[in-house]
Design a protein around this motif. Structure first.
Motif, PDB file in Angstrom:
ATOM      1  N   VAL A   1      25.989  39.074  52.361  1.00  0.00           N
ATOM      2  CA  VAL A   1      25.256  38.500  51.254  1.00  0.00           C
ATOM      3  C   VAL A   1      26.147  38.506  50.019  1.00  0.00           C
ATOM      4  N   THR A   2      26.086  37.417  49.274  1.00  0.00           N
ATOM      5  CA  THR A   2      26.763  37.407  47.990  1.00  0.00           C
ATOM      6  C   THR A   2      26.084  38.450  47.114  1.00  0.00           C
ATOM      7  N   GLU A   3      26.894  39.207  46.410  1.00  0.00           N
ATOM      8  CA  GLU A   3      26.413  40.391  45.693  1.00  0.00           C
ATOM      9  C   GLU A   3      25.081  40.158  44.975  1.00  0.00           C
ATOM     10  N   PRO A   4      24.024  40.812  45.413  1.00  0.00           N
ATOM     11  CA  PRO A   4      22.717  40.509  44.854  1.00  0.00           C
ATOM     12  C   PRO A   4      22.315  41.483  43.756  1.00  0.00           C
TER      13      PRO A   4
ATOM     14  N   SER B   1      20.781  31.186  44.836  1.00  0.00           N
ATOM     15  CA  SER B   1      20.937  29.912  45.531  1.00  0.00           C
ATOM     16  C   SER B   1      22.222  29.946  46.358  1.00  0.00           C
ATOM     17  N   ARG B   2      23.095  30.962  46.060  1.00  0.00           N
ATOM     18  CA  ARG B   2      24.345  31.066  46.803  1.00  0.00           C
ATOM     19  C   ARG B   2      24.160  31.739  48.158  1.00  0.00           C
ATOM     20  N   ILE B   3      22.959  32.220  48.464  1.00  0.00           N
ATOM     21  CA  ILE B   3      22.720  32.722  49.816  1.00  0.00           C
ATOM     22  C   ILE B   3      22.759  31.489  50.708  1.00  0.00           C
TER      23      ILE B   3
ATOM     24  N   GLN C   1      27.151  29.829  56.178  1.00  0.00           N
ATOM     25  CA  GLN C   1      28.470  30.468  56.124  1.00  0.00           C
ATOM     26  C   GLN C   1      28.422  31.716  55.253  1.00  0.00           C
ATOM     27  N   LYS C   2      29.313  32.622  55.568  1.00  0.00           N
ATOM     28  CA  LYS C   2      29.390  33.887  54.838  1.00  0.00           C
ATOM     29  C   LYS C   2      30.858  34.225  54.640  1.00  0.00           C
ATOM     30  N   VAL C   3      31.237  34.405  53.383  1.00  0.00           N
ATOM     31  CA  VAL C   3      32.619  34.809  53.124  1.00  0.00           C
ATOM     32  C   VAL C   3      32.640  36.316  52.864  1.00  0.00           C
ATOM     33  N   TRP C   4      33.760  36.956  53.191  1.00  0.00           N
ATOM     34  CA  TRP C   4      33.940  38.401  53.030  1.00  0.00           C
ATOM     35  C   TRP C   4      33.028  39.198  53.960  1.00  0.00           C
ATOM     36  N   MET C   5      32.982  38.799  55.204  1.00  0.00           N
ATOM     37  CA  MET C   5      32.251  39.609  56.186  1.00  0.00           C
ATOM     38  C   MET C   5      33.237  40.649  56.742  1.00  0.00           C
ATOM     39  N   THR C   6      32.906  41.905  56.511  1.00  0.00           N
ATOM     40  CA  THR C   6      33.799  42.990  56.916  1.00  0.00           C
ATOM     41  C   THR C   6      33.713  43.243  58.415  1.00  0.00           C
ATOM     42  N   ASN C   7      34.871  43.432  59.044  1.00  0.00           N
ATOM     43  CA  ASN C   7      34.983  43.884  60.435  1.00  0.00           C
ATOM     44  C   ASN C   7      34.452  42.889  61.463  1.00  0.00           C
TER      45      ASN C   7
ATOM     46  N   ARG D   1      42.207  48.613  43.071  1.00  0.00           N
ATOM     47  CA  ARG D   1      41.922  47.419  42.262  1.00  0.00           C
ATOM     48  C   ARG D   1      40.668  46.698  42.747  1.00  0.00           C
ATOM     49  N   MET D   2      40.436  46.779  44.058  1.00  0.00           N
ATOM     50  CA  MET D   2      39.286  46.075  44.627  1.00  0.00           C
ATOM     51  C   MET D   2      37.971  46.541  44.010  1.00  0.00           C
ATOM     52  N   PHE D   3      37.920  47.830  43.628  1.00  0.00           N
ATOM     53  CA  PHE D   3      36.634  48.355  43.169  1.00  0.00           C
ATOM     54  C   PHE D   3      36.209  47.788  41.817  1.00  0.00           C
ATOM     55  N   LYS D   4      37.126  47.083  41.150  1.00  0.00           N
ATOM     56  CA  LYS D   4      36.689  46.362  39.949  1.00  0.00           C
ATOM     57  C   LYS D   4      36.010  45.047  40.319  1.00  0.00           C
ATOM     58  N   LEU D   5      36.204  44.629  41.573  1.00  0.00           N
ATOM     59  CA  LEU D   5      35.649  43.353  42.040  1.00  0.00           C
ATOM     60  C   LEU D   5      34.512  43.519  43.040  1.00  0.00           C
ATOM     61  N   ALA D   6      34.639  44.478  43.895  1.00  0.00           N
ATOM     62  CA  ALA D   6      33.702  44.617  45.008  1.00  0.00           C
ATOM     63  C   ALA D   6      33.404  46.108  45.213  1.00  0.00           C
ATOM     64  N   PRO D   7      32.237  46.452  45.670  1.00  0.00           N
ATOM     65  CA  PRO D   7      31.163  45.575  46.138  1.00  0.00           C
ATOM     66  C   PRO D   7      30.400  44.874  45.015  1.00  0.00           C
ATOM     67  N   ILE D   8      30.713  45.208  43.785  1.00  0.00           N
ATOM     68  CA  ILE D   8      30.097  44.473  42.672  1.00  0.00           C
ATOM     69  C   ILE D   8      31.124  44.406  41.551  1.00  0.00           C
ATOM     70  N   ALA D   9      31.255  43.227  40.961  1.00  0.00           N
ATOM     71  CA  ALA D   9      32.241  43.047  39.886  1.00  0.00           C
ATOM     72  C   ALA D   9      31.806  43.830  38.649  1.00  0.00           C
ATOM     73  N   GLN D  10      32.806  44.260  37.872  1.00  0.00           N
ATOM     74  CA  GLN D  10      32.511  45.042  36.665  1.00  0.00           C
ATOM     75  C   GLN D  10      31.559  44.285  35.732  1.00  0.00           C
ATOM     76  N   GLN D  11      31.778  42.968  35.628  1.00  0.00           N
ATOM     77  CA  GLN D  11      30.933  42.199  34.709  1.00  0.00           C
ATOM     78  C   GLN D  11      29.471  42.224  35.149  1.00  0.00           C
ATOM     79  N   MET D  12      29.252  42.253  36.472  1.00  0.00           N
ATOM     80  CA  MET D  12      27.874  42.262  36.968  1.00  0.00           C
ATOM     81  C   MET D  12      27.198  43.593  36.661  1.00  0.00           C
ATOM     82  N   VAL D  13      27.983  44.662  36.665  1.00  0.00           N
ATOM     83  CA  VAL D  13      27.428  45.955  36.252  1.00  0.00           C
ATOM     84  C   VAL D  13      26.984  45.865  34.794  1.00  0.00           C
ATOM     85  N   LEU D  14      27.841  45.270  33.969  1.00  0.00           N
ATOM     86  CA  LEU D  14      27.482  45.153  32.552  1.00  0.00           C
ATOM     87  C   LEU D  14      26.269  44.250  32.368  1.00  0.00           C
ATOM     88  N   ASN D  15      26.167  43.201  33.191  1.00  0.00           N
ATOM     89  CA  ASN D  15      24.957  42.366  33.144  1.00  0.00           C
ATOM     90  C   ASN D  15      23.730  43.211  33.453  1.00  0.00           C
ATOM     91  N   TYR D  16      23.841  44.018  34.517  1.00  0.00           N
ATOM     92  CA  TYR D  16      22.706  44.856  34.923  1.00  0.00           C
ATOM     93  C   TYR D  16      22.316  45.810  33.797  1.00  0.00           C
TER      94      TYR D  16
HETATM   95  C1  LIG Z   1      38.043  43.144  50.308  1.00  0.00           C
HETATM   96  C2  LIG Z   1      36.624  42.666  50.091  1.00  0.00           C
HETATM   97  C3  LIG Z   1      35.648  43.046  50.993  1.00  0.00           C
HETATM   98  C4  LIG Z   1      34.350  42.589  50.846  1.00  0.00           C
HETATM   99  N1  LIG Z   1      33.404  42.933  51.765  1.00  0.00           N
HETATM  100  C5  LIG Z   1      32.170  42.425  51.689  1.00  0.00           C
HETATM  101  C6  LIG Z   1      31.193  42.693  52.707  1.00  0.00           C
HETATM  102  O1  LIG Z   1      31.458  43.400  53.681  1.00  0.00           O
HETATM  103  N2  LIG Z   1      29.961  42.129  52.595  1.00  0.00           N
HETATM  104  C7  LIG Z   1      29.635  41.339  51.542  1.00  0.00           C
HETATM  105  O2  LIG Z   1      28.505  40.856  51.481  1.00  0.00           O
HETATM  106  N3  LIG Z   1      30.534  41.050  50.567  1.00  0.00           N
HETATM  107  C8  LIG Z   1      31.775  41.572  50.617  1.00  0.00           C
HETATM  108  N4  LIG Z   1      32.702  41.282  49.643  1.00  0.00           N
HETATM  109  C9  LIG Z   1      32.307  40.336  48.584  1.00  0.00           C
HETATM  110  C10 LIG Z   1      32.165  40.979  47.234  1.00  0.00           C
HETATM  111  O3  LIG Z   1      30.952  41.701  47.169  1.00  0.00           O
HETATM  112  C11 LIG Z   1      32.240  39.853  46.190  1.00  0.00           C
HETATM  113  O4  LIG Z   1      33.522  39.237  46.294  1.00  0.00           O
HETATM  114  C12 LIG Z   1      32.017  40.379  44.806  1.00  0.00           C
HETATM  115  O5  LIG Z   1      30.687  40.821  44.662  1.00  0.00           O
HETATM  116  C13 LIG Z   1      32.290  39.317  43.740  1.00  0.00           C
HETATM  117  O6  LIG Z   1      31.532  38.173  44.022  1.00  0.00           O
HETATM  118  P1  LIG Z   1      32.233  36.753  44.148  1.00  0.00           P
HETATM  119  O7  LIG Z   1      33.489  36.902  44.949  1.00  0.00           O
HETATM  120  O8  LIG Z   1      31.200  35.799  44.615  1.00  0.00           O
HETATM  121  O9  LIG Z   1      32.680  36.419  42.667  1.00  0.00           O
HETATM  122  P2  LIG Z   1      32.011  35.348  41.694  1.00  0.00           P
HETATM  123  O10 LIG Z   1      30.544  35.617  41.591  1.00  0.00           O
HETATM  124  O11 LIG Z   1      32.468  33.996  42.086  1.00  0.00           O
HETATM  125  O12 LIG Z   1      32.657  35.765  40.311  1.00  0.00           O
HETATM  126  C14 LIG Z   1      34.025  35.463  40.010  1.00  0.00           C
HETATM  127  C15 LIG Z   1      34.377  36.182  38.715  1.00  0.00           C
HETATM  128  O13 LIG Z   1      33.547  35.723  37.653  1.00  0.00           O
HETATM  129  C16 LIG Z   1      32.815  36.795  37.089  1.00  0.00           C
HETATM  130  N5  LIG Z   1      31.445  36.367  36.789  1.00  0.00           N
HETATM  131  C17 LIG Z   1      30.626  35.610  37.584  1.00  0.00           C
HETATM  132  N6  LIG Z   1      29.441  35.443  36.969  1.00  0.00           N
HETATM  133  C18 LIG Z   1      29.494  36.112  35.796  1.00  0.00           C
HETATM  134  C19 LIG Z   1      28.573  36.336  34.734  1.00  0.00           C
HETATM  135  N7  LIG Z   1      27.333  35.847  34.766  1.00  0.00           N
HETATM  136  N8  LIG Z   1      28.966  37.092  33.711  1.00  0.00           N
HETATM  137  C20 LIG Z   1      30.225  37.613  33.669  1.00  0.00           C
HETATM  138  N9  LIG Z   1      31.130  37.457  34.650  1.00  0.00           N
HETATM  139  C21 LIG Z   1      30.777  36.702  35.690  1.00  0.00           C
HETATM  140  C22 LIG Z   1      32.783  37.871  38.171  1.00  0.00           C
HETATM  141  O14 LIG Z   1      32.614  39.156  37.643  1.00  0.00           O
HETATM  142  C23 LIG Z   1      34.147  37.681  38.811  1.00  0.00           C
HETATM  143  O15 LIG Z   1      35.135  38.382  38.073  1.00  0.00           O
HETATM  144  C24 LIG Z   1      34.013  41.749  49.747  1.00  0.00           C
HETATM  145  C25 LIG Z   1      35.009  41.395  48.824  1.00  0.00           C
HETATM  146  C26 LIG Z   1      36.298  41.833  48.990  1.00  0.00           C
HETATM  147  C27 LIG Z   1      37.359  41.429  47.990  1.00  0.00           C
END
Ligand SMILES: Cc1cc2nc3c(=O)[nH]c(=O)nc-3n(C[C@H](O)[C@H](O)[C@H](O)COP(=O)(O)OP(=O)(O)OC[C@H]3O[C@@H](n4cnc5c(N)ncnc54)[C@H](O)[C@@H]3O)c2cc1C
Length: 262
Positions: A1-4, A11-13, A29-35, A235-250
């Motif tokens: 699932v795209t980070e919920p 709508s990205r589900i 389709q699902k991107v970033w499916m682990t394992n 470095r990944m932990f700033k992006l996943a499982p949730i991006a830093q910006q999404m934490v700040l949104n929350y």
């Molecule tokens: C190595 C790896 C393993 C992963 N494994 C899994 C997994 O097993 N299962 C799974 O479901 N997912 C997995 N993910 C997906 C991961 O959860 C997402 O990549 C992550 O949540 C970021 O979402 P996104 O890629 O769709 O970025 P996007 O949503 O496209 O965002 C791109 C950038 O824009 C910023 N941004 C977007 N919207 C806003 C906003 N409103 N305000 C401020 N900034 C914004 C984001 O913070 C980010 O920096 C994995 C990712 C990686 C890199």
């Protein structure tokens, strides 16, 4: 699932399940499916009812189904780090499922999934803290032993202070992560603490690895010292499982009550 999280556009589900006879057919389709290179089963969040903009988190269903390669094209993604486990984009075309494959209540899949996200954030916070501490140990040892111009480089405060600064912030992040874990164990709401702990830990840990890499000079690039790997991995932990910006949104929306940005 795209980070919920708050701020997520559901709508990205992009995986849908449709009733066919007494079963289901899943496509999307699902991107970033682990394992997925190894998995026999997959936990998939699918949309089973049209998206209602007023209740965007409703109408999704979790399935735990066979990852049948006859209906799924699994493509590995070459990536920066985290090589211990594969990451994949998966294209799903008519994957069969039954009612028995549904996890929880149909239509409430998102709510079920979200229950698992806070513990994941807590675990990730501790992972990051561990990597940051490992890098600090190497950095501090190197700063204490490498002699340049007749004295240890750590005697220069511009070398020592970034390490000390990262230590202080790692300690603070760890306390918050412990508080989040304690609240979770007690069955208390811990979204604020879990998100904040992950946010602080990811930032402090990356800075710790970066300070250690800088301290090692050229050897920061050498695989022998491991710092370059932690620097990439953390470095990944700033992006996943949730991006830093999404934490700040929350935090801004849920903890501070500031109107949403979307
Ligand atoms: C190595 C790896 C393993 C992963 N494994 C899994 C997994 O097993 N299962 C799974 O479901 N997912 C997995 N993910 C997906 C991961 O959860 C997402 O990549 C992550 O949540 C970021 O979402 P996104 O890629 O769709 O970025 P996007 O949503 O496209 O965002 C791109 C950038 O824009 C910023 N941004 C977007 N919207 C806003 C906003 N409103 N305000 C401020 N900034 C914004 C984001 O913070 C980010 O920096 C994995 C990712 C990686 C890199």
């Amino acid at each position: 699932v795209t980070e919920p999280n708050a701020g997520t556009d559901t709508s990205r589900i992009e995986t849908k399940a449709e009733r066919v006879g007494d079963g289901w057919r899943i496509s999307g389709q699902k991107v970033w499916m682990t394992n997925a290179q190894n998995a026999d089963k997959v936990l998939l969040l699918t949309r089973t009812q049209p998206r209602d903009p007023g209740r965007p988190f409703d109408g999704m269903t979790l399935f735990f189904v066979d990852l049948d390669r006859n209906n799924c094209d699994v493509r590995e993604i070459e990536k920066l780090a985290r090589s211990a486990v594969d990451s994949n984009e998966v294209f799903i075309d008519g994957l069969p499922a039954t009612d028995d494959d549904i996890v929880g209540t149909p239509g409430s899949g998102f709510q079920h999934l979200i229950e698992a996200l806070n513990p994941e954030r807590i675990v990730v916070a501790f992972e990051a803290i561990g990597m940051g501490r490992a890098a600090l140990k190497v950095g501090a040892e190197y700063a204490s032993s490498r002699v340049v111009f007749g004295r240890e480089i750590g005697r220069n405060q511009s070398v020592a202070h970034p390490l000390a600064d990262a230590l202080a912030r790692l300690d603070a992040a760890e306390l918050l992560a412990q508080r989040a874990a304690s609240r979770y164990d007690q069955g208390l709401h811990c979204g604020r603490e879990a998100n904040s702990a992950k946010y602080l830990a990811a930032s402090a840990a990356f800075d710790a690895c970066d300070a250690a890499l800088q301290t090692l000079g050229g050897y920061g690039f050498a695989k022998e010292y491991l710092v370059e790997r932690w620097w990439r991995e953390v470095r990944m932990f700033k992006l996943a499982p949730i991006a830093q910006q999404m934490v700040l949104n929350y935090l801004s929306e849920r903890a501070l009550g500031i109107p949403k940005s979307y």
